[in-house]
Motif scaffolding. Structure first.
Motif, mmCIF file in Angstrom:
data_model
loop_
_atom_site.group_PDB
_atom_site.id
_atom_site.type_symbol
_atom_site.label_atom_id
_atom_site.label_comp_id
_atom_site.label_asym_id
_atom_site.label_seq_id
_atom_site.Cartn_x
_atom_site.Cartn_y
_atom_site.Cartn_z
ATOM 1 N N ARG A 77 11.651 -39.842 -8.462
ATOM 2 C CA ARG A 77 10.226 -39.568 -8.404
ATOM 3 C C ARG A 77 9.542 -40.462 -7.367
ATOM 4 N N SER A 81 5.593 -37.377 -4.209
ATOM 5 C CA SER A 81 6.501 -36.226 -4.222
ATOM 6 C C SER A 81 6.125 -35.212 -5.304
ATOM 7 N N LYS A 82 6.655 -34.001 -5.167
ATOM 8 C CA LYS A 82 6.466 -32.964 -6.191
ATOM 9 C C LYS A 82 7.127 -33.403 -7.489
ATOM 10 N N SER A 83 8.237 -34.124 -7.391
ATOM 11 C CA SER A 83 8.939 -34.610 -8.586
ATOM 12 C C SER A 83 8.051 -35.568 -9.382
ATOM 13 N N GLU A 85 4.777 -35.596 -9.410
ATOM 14 C CA GLU A 85 3.717 -34.779 -10.012
ATOM 15 C C GLU A 85 4.227 -34.081 -11.272
ATOM 16 N N LYS A 86 5.449 -33.557 -11.216
ATOM 17 C CA LYS A 86 6.047 -32.897 -12.380
ATOM 18 C C LYS A 86 6.242 -33.894 -13.519
#
Length: 158
Positions: A77, A81-83, A85-86
């Motif tokens: 993460r 990053s998008k990770s 945010e997820k």
């Protein structure tokens, strides 16, 4: 450096608290060590309840389970990053489902840096490729490169 300064100020503050004398900071009277100690003692039951919940209650091993969930389902993460945010959304949902009060997200600015192509070549006394690693948030080298280290190494694209 700021962290180290905070620690040293904190230690000095604790030493002065331990003297039992009234402490003055910016001409404002503060409490003695004994007064602070008595206030902290009042939180003993609350602290014990939290520890019991985490060690013996329904929250037992929850931190490890949630960390495993993030590692297994989201993976790395990195900031921005998008990770990440997820992962934030997963934890937000978990905290809401736990019934915690005032669970909310706040906007923050997170710097994001992506590694580009990196290469370095020694030009003299012979041409030789050199392994390099770009540091996070470092400034990119112009396409024509730069000369450094006694003008014998040219970083083509760092």
């Amino acid at each position: 450096m700021k962290f180290l300064l905070f620690i040293s100020v904190g230690v000095v503050h604790l030493f002065s608290l331990n003297s039992g004398k009234v402490i003055y900071k910016n001409d404002i009277s503060q409490r003695t060590f004994q007064e602070v100690k008595e206030e902290i003692a009042h939180y003993g039951d609350v602290a014990k309840a939290i520890i019991n919940l985490a060690v013996y209650g329904i929250a037992q091993n929850r931190s490890y389970e949630r960390l495993a969930l993030l590692v297994d389902t989201v993976g790395p993460r990195p900031s921005g990053s998008k990770s990440l945010e997820k992962a934030i959304q997963i934890m937000y949902q978990n905290l809401q489902e736990d019934g915690l009060e005032n669970v909310h997200l706040e906007p923050v600015k997170i710097p994001h840096w992506e590694r580009g192509e990196e290469s370095a070549v020694m030009l003299e006394p012979r041409i030789h490729k050199i392994a390099i690693l770009g540091l996070g948030s470092s400034i990119g080298t112009p396409p024509e490169g730069i000369f450094c280290l006694f003008k014998s190494i040219c970083c083509v694209r760092c």
